[in-house]
Structure formats: structure tokens, C-alpha cells
Enzyme design. Structure first.
Site, short mmCIF file in Angstrom:
data_model
loop_
_atom_site.label_atom_id
_atom_site.label_comp_id
_atom_site.label_asym_id
_atom_site.label_seq_id
_atom_site.Cartn_x
_atom_site.Cartn_y
_atom_site.Cartn_z
N SER A 1 -4.94 -5.42 2.24
CA SER A 1 -4.18 -6.59 1.82
C SER A 1 -2.95 -6.65 2.56
CB SER A 1 -3.87 -6.62 0.49
OG SER A 1 -3.33 -7.68 -0.01
N ASP B 1 -2.92 -13.38 1.40
CA ASP B 1 -2.96 -14.22 0.06
C ASP B 1 -2.25 -15.44 0.62
OD1 ASP B 1 -2.88 -11.56 -1.06
OD2 ASP B 1 -3.97 -12.97 -2.59
N GLY C 1 -0.77 -12.49 -7.26
CA GLY C 1 0.69 -12.62 -7.07
C GLY C 1 1.34 -11.31 -6.44
N ASP D 1 -10.54 -7.88 -5.65
CA ASP D 1 -9.21 -7.66 -5.13
C ASP D 1 -8.12 -7.22 -6.42
OD1 ASP D 1 -6.74 -7.77 -3.98
OD2 ASP D 1 -6.95 -9.94 -3.66
N GLY E 1 -5.83 -3.36 -7.78
CA GLY E 1 -6.15 -2.34 -8.31
C GLY E 1 -7.32 -1.38 -8.05
N GLY F 1 -4.50 -2.74 -1.17
CA GLY F 1 -3.26 -2.87 -0.81
C GLY F 1 -2.57 -1.43 -0.91
N SER F 2 -2.22 -1.18 -2.18
CA SER F 2 -1.43 -0.08 -2.02
C SER F 2 -2.06 1.28 -1.54
CB SER F 2 -1.30 0.26 -3.56
OG SER F 2 -0.75 -0.96 -4.26
O1 LIG Z 1 -4.04 -10.25 -3.91
C1 LIG Z 1 -3.36 -9.58 -4.18
C2 LIG Z 1 -2.30 -9.91 -5.30
O2 LIG Z 1 -2.51 -11.43 -5.43
C3 LIG Z 1 -3.42 -8.22 -3.61
O3 LIG Z 1 -4.30 -8.13 -2.55
C4 LIG Z 1 -4.10 -7.09 -4.45
O4 LIG Z 1 -3.03 -7.15 -5.74
C5 LIG Z 1 -4.12 -5.83 -3.72
O5 LIG Z 1 -3.15 -5.17 -4.20
P1 LIG Z 1 -3.31 -3.75 -4.59
O6 LIG Z 1 -4.40 -2.96 -4.17
O7 LIG Z 1 -1.97 -2.88 -4.69
O8 LIG Z 1 -3.61 -3.83 -6.16
#
Ligand SMILES: O=C(CO)[C@H](O)[C@H](O)COP(=O)(O)O
Length: 166
Positions: free
Chosen positions: A9, A31, A88, A117, A119, A139-140
Site C-alpha cells: 500500500s 487509495d 483512511g 486490506d 492490518g 502497508g506497515s
Molecule cells: O487502505 C488503507 C487505509 O485506507 C491502507 O492500505 C491499509 O490500511 C494498509 O495499511 P496497513 O497494512 O498498515 O494496515
């Protein structure tokens, strides 16, 4: 077997360092949140005419039944993203109760690309993969890893294991 697709992400990325493109990712996830009020069928057709794949994202509060007409009709989408956090920002807690939606979708549409998508990490990826998700946005996890390629390959493996491959 449904191809696993791993999508880092971009929300969590450093735009000045997109080395991620060389770490084995299948897609990059970006996004763009907006309210669509136009003609759905026409939009889907226009996307397909450009040789792109239309998909739809479900927020946690949206019932799964709402997506069925978009999958069963003539102008059907080719991927459903089940958000596992409220859209968000990154770093939120995975909502396991969203797996009911993934499971219901997989049962009804065996060859559909189903994405999750929010967590996703070592403690949640297997849950998503066993429910039937084959596309994972992270993402993280990916951008915070010292070895993103390894993390991506572990996520791919988790999907393959859930599908009984590998
Ligand atoms: O769409 C998203 C928020 O709108 C991000 O893509 C999603 O939260 C991914 O982040 P993480 O992997 O850190 O949870």
C-alpha cells in the site's frame, strides 16, 4: 489455483524510494477515496474498454449482499476488496469479523479475485488466506520490514498454503 497477488500500500511508502517495485510485488495499491454518483454500468464498460480491470471496495460497514448485483450483472467487476479496517490510514487493527464476507464471496465466486486490506501481518494473513482471499494489501508490514522481499514471499506462501499448493 488462483494467483496470489501481493500489493504493497503506497499509503505507507516513501515516494522517494520505490525500490519496492523490485521486491516481488504483483501490484501497487493506491487509495483514492471519492464518492461516485454516476452510471455504474457505463463506468465499468469504460474501464474495460481501456483494458483495465474494474473492482469494487467494501467498507467494513457495508453488507456483502450489496456487492452481489455488481458481480452477477452484465457489467460485472473483476475484483472485490473487503476492507479489514476503516479506510483512511495505515497501522490499524485487523477486523477478523470481515472474514465472513470473504468466505461468503469465495463460496459464491470460486474464481473471483478477492482482496483484503488493513492490518495484514503474520498473525492475520493466514486467517484472510483461509477465508479465501488471494490478493493482499499490506502497508506497515511491507514498508516497515528490513527485508520487504522476504515479507512479500511469506505472504505469497500463506495464500498458496491456504489453497493447498506448495
Ligand atoms: O487502505 C488503507 C487505509 O485506507 C491502507 O492500505 C491499509 O490500511 C494498509 O495499511 P496497513 O497494512 O498498515 O494496515
Amino acid at each position: 489455483m488462483l494467483k496470489p497477488k501481493i500489493a504493497p500500500s503506497m499509503l505507507s511508502s516513501d515516494f522517494a524510494n520505490l525500490a519496492m517495485l523490485k521486491c516481488g510485488a504483483d501490484w501497487l495499491h493506491l487509495d483514492i477515496m471519492s464518492l461516485f454518483t454516476g452510471n455504474w454500468g457505463e463506468l465499468v464498460q469504460r474501464i474495460k474498454l481501456k483494458s483495465m480491470w474494474p473492482g469494487v471496495a467494501l467498507k467494513p460497514g457495508t453488507n456483502i449482499e450489496e456487492v452481489y448485483p455488481l458481480l452477477d450483472g452484465e457489467d460485472s467487476v473483476e475484483m472485490v476488496l473487503c476492507m479489514t479496517v476503516d479506510p483512511g490510514f495505515g497501522g490499524q487493527k485487523f477486523m477478523p469479523e470481515m472474514m465472513n464476507k470473504v468466505h461468503a464471496l469465495r463460496k459464491k465466486y470460486p474464481s473471483l479475485d478477492i482482496e483484503v486490506d488493513g492490518g495484514l501481518g503474520p498473525s492475520t494473513i493466514d486467517m484472510a488466506a483461509s477465508a479465501g482471499a488471494n490478493c493482499i494489501v499490506a502497508g506497515s508490514l511491507v514498508f516497515g520490514a528490513s527485508d520487504p522481499a522476504h515479507v512479500i514471499s511469506l505472504m505469497r506462501k500463506s495464500i498458496e498454503n491456504a489453497q493447498g499448493v506448495g
